[in-house]
Design a protein around this motif. Structure first.
Motif, short mmCIF file in Angstrom:
data_model
loop_
_atom_site.label_atom_id
_atom_site.label_comp_id
_atom_site.label_asym_id
_atom_site.label_seq_id
_atom_site.Cartn_x
_atom_site.Cartn_y
_atom_site.Cartn_z
N THR A 61 0.74 -1.33 -0.01
CA THR A 61 0.01 -0.01 0.04
C THR A 61 0.90 1.27 -0.14
N VAL A 62 1.56 1.57 1.10
CA VAL A 62 2.43 2.78 1.26
C VAL A 62 3.55 2.23 2.13
N TYR A 63 4.77 3.03 2.10
CA TYR A 63 5.77 2.64 3.27
C TYR A 63 5.26 3.01 4.71
N GLY A 64 5.37 1.80 5.59
CA GLY A 64 5.12 2.14 6.87
C GLY A 64 6.41 2.14 7.69
N LEU A 65 5.89 2.97 8.87
CA LEU A 65 7.01 3.36 9.97
C LEU A 65 6.74 2.26 11.12
N LEU A 88 4.04 -5.99 14.05
CA LEU A 88 4.75 -4.48 13.98
C LEU A 88 3.36 -3.40 13.96
N ALA A 89 3.69 -2.58 14.89
CA ALA A 89 2.90 -1.31 14.75
C ALA A 89 3.31 -0.32 13.55
N ALA A 90 2.57 -0.03 12.58
CA ALA A 90 3.20 0.71 11.44
C ALA A 90 2.19 1.50 10.76
N PRO A 91 2.19 2.70 10.97
CA PRO A 91 1.28 3.83 10.17
C PRO A 91 2.44 4.01 9.13
N SER A 92 1.72 4.89 8.17
CA SER A 92 2.34 5.51 7.28
C SER A 92 3.75 6.25 7.63
N ALA A 93 4.92 6.03 6.76
CA ALA A 93 6.20 6.40 7.30
C ALA A 93 6.24 7.91 6.71
N ASN A 94 5.52 8.91 7.34
CA ASN A 94 5.62 10.38 6.78
C ASN A 94 5.46 11.26 7.95
N PRO A 130 3.94 8.17 1.89
CA PRO A 130 5.09 8.01 1.31
C PRO A 130 4.88 6.54 0.38
N THR A 131 5.33 6.62 -0.84
CA THR A 131 5.01 5.39 -1.89
C THR A 131 6.40 5.25 -2.21
N THR A 132 7.48 5.65 -1.97
CA THR A 132 8.72 5.22 -2.12
C THR A 132 9.76 5.50 -0.76
N ALA A 133 10.80 4.99 -0.86
CA ALA A 133 11.75 5.20 0.23
C ALA A 133 12.25 6.74 0.20
N ALA A 134 12.44 7.18 -0.97
CA ALA A 134 12.94 8.60 -1.11
C ALA A 134 11.96 9.73 -0.44
N HIS A 135 10.54 9.38 -0.54
CA HIS A 135 9.49 10.11 0.26
C HIS A 135 9.84 10.04 1.70
N VAL A 136 9.98 8.84 2.26
CA VAL A 136 10.27 8.63 3.73
C VAL A 136 11.52 9.58 3.99
N GLY A 138 16.85 11.28 9.88
CA GLY A 138 17.24 12.12 11.10
C GLY A 138 16.44 11.64 12.30
N GLU A 139 15.06 11.13 11.88
CA GLU A 139 14.28 10.94 13.12
C GLU A 139 13.89 9.51 13.42
N ILE A 140 14.45 8.60 12.51
CA ILE A 140 14.30 7.06 12.88
C ILE A 140 15.51 6.37 12.69
N ASP A 141 15.52 5.10 12.85
CA ASP A 141 16.79 4.41 12.73
C ASP A 141 17.20 4.09 11.79
N MET A 142 16.25 3.32 10.47
CA MET A 142 16.62 2.73 9.42
C MET A 142 15.28 2.87 8.44
N ILE A 143 15.66 2.99 7.22
CA ILE A 143 14.79 3.06 6.06
C ILE A 143 15.33 1.70 5.12
#
Length: 351
Positions: A38-42, A141-147, A154-160, A166-171
């Motif tokens: 669907t979309v990238y999740g956090l 995993l608890a995972a809302p959209s990664a934005n 976000p629908t690409t890793a670049a959007h994330v 700088g706010e999260i550990d890993m993409i």
């Protein structure tokens, strides 16, 4: 924080190493942005209260907006919720896939995940990377959209990276998402169900399995009032909005062309099917795909909003899609991105 950016290469040994490292981040309470269909999740552990708190903080998300819990197989929903035969009837048809079902939660799920509610939204994604990460981590995993909360999903890793570097550990980058809009969220009502957030699983598809799939009024009307607790993500707050002003026009495409020509200014874009691009000379075209192909429009929608911002547009015009069938989910997202304001022949109205 230094955000690590890792790419899936389709080399099994490399990719397994990437996902093993991501799983370790999850187990120690960190956050990883991951692809789904669907979309990238956090993603963070759904079992650790601090992980959910970190998700809310990284996104700037209101704490009364519940998170969806992802499992690798439908039967693993038993670990986090009290299931029933109707859940498994739906799971047989739609899982793994873009369907989320709200169930009574088990005590192992912290209140931070469910915004204090006694139910939990559960889904089994079909993306193999997401499912493998759940398996390797040993945690749902608890995972809302990664934005950032409120901005286009976000629908690409670049959007994330744009939103959360700088706010999260890993993409983890595994390419673009195939659907482009978040999952359908339903509440079970006996043998039937109510759609709280529309997605790729439509009412007609659900009614192939259940007697009736009602659509919540919150899907096609303004967000919930203050003090009303949302049952599902996406019900209460303005979402998906670009920096540019999105103007929805309730009119045919040819009338939109006339209106835009009358009101055009600098840095104006038009979100329009490919066939009609020639009606808007001199404007930035944000192509939605072939006319009437709502699935393709949906897949492109969030990326188009981000493209508009990258181009420095200050205004985007788009025709209002119908609130039904394959375009219901797009309608739900686009009215929220526009702040529930629609431009008609008689001026703006708020729905």
């Amino acid at each position: 924080m230094n955000t690590e950016f890792l790419t899936i290469t389709q080399d099994p040994s490399h990719d397994e190493d990437v996902l093993s490292r991501a799983a370790e981040v999850i187990r120690r309470g960190g956050l990883v942005a991951i692809p789904t269909e669907t979309v990238y999740g956090l993603a963070g552990s759904a079992l650790l209260p601090d992980s959910a708190a970190k998700i809310y903080a990284a996104k700037g998300r209101p704490a009364d907006n519940p998170l969806i819990v992802h499992v690798s197989k439908p039967e693993e929903a038993e670990r986090v919720a009290y299931t029933n035969p109707q859940f498994y009837k739906l799971a047989e048809r739609f899982m793994p896939g873009p369907l989320t079902v709200i169930l009574k939660k088990r005590d192992c799920i912290p209140d931070t995940v469910t915004a204090g509610g006694d139910t939990v939204a559960v889904r089994c994604p079909s993306h193999p990377i997401a499912r493998r990460l759940i398996e390797l981590s040993g945690h749902p995993l608890a995972a809302p959209s990664a934005n950032r909360s409120g901005s286009p999903s976000p629908t690409t890793a670049a959007h994330v990276r744009e939103d959360l570097d700088g706010e999260i550990d890993m993409i983890v980058d595994a390419g673009p998402c195939s659907i482009g809009l978040e999952s359908t969220v339903i509440r079970l009502d006996g043998e039937s169900c109510t759609i709280l957030r529309p997605g790729a699983v439509t009412p007609a598809m659900l009614e192939e399995v259940v007697p009736h799939a009602a659509v919540s009024g919150a899907v096609v009307k303004p967000a919930l009032a203050n003090g009303v607790k949302p049952e599902s993500p996406g019900m209460k707050y303005r979402h998906y909005a670009p920096r540019a002003e999105l103007i929805l026009v309730d009119a045919p495409t040819d009338r939109l062309a006339e209106f835009v020509r009358e009101n055009e200014g600098e840095r104006v874009g038009v979100m329009i099917p490919d066939e009609y691009a020639g009606l808007f000379p001199g404007l930035t075209i944000l192509p939605t795909g072939p006319a009437g192909d709502w699935k393709e429009y949906s897949r492109r929608f969030f990326s188009l909003l981000r493209e508009a911002d990258d181009a420095g547009l200050n205004r985007i015009y788009a025709v209002l899609p119908p609130p039904e069938g394959d375009s219901l989910a797009l309608y739900n997202r686009i009215i929220r991105a526009a702040g529930c304001r629609i431009l008609t022949e008689n001026g703006f109205k708020t729905i």
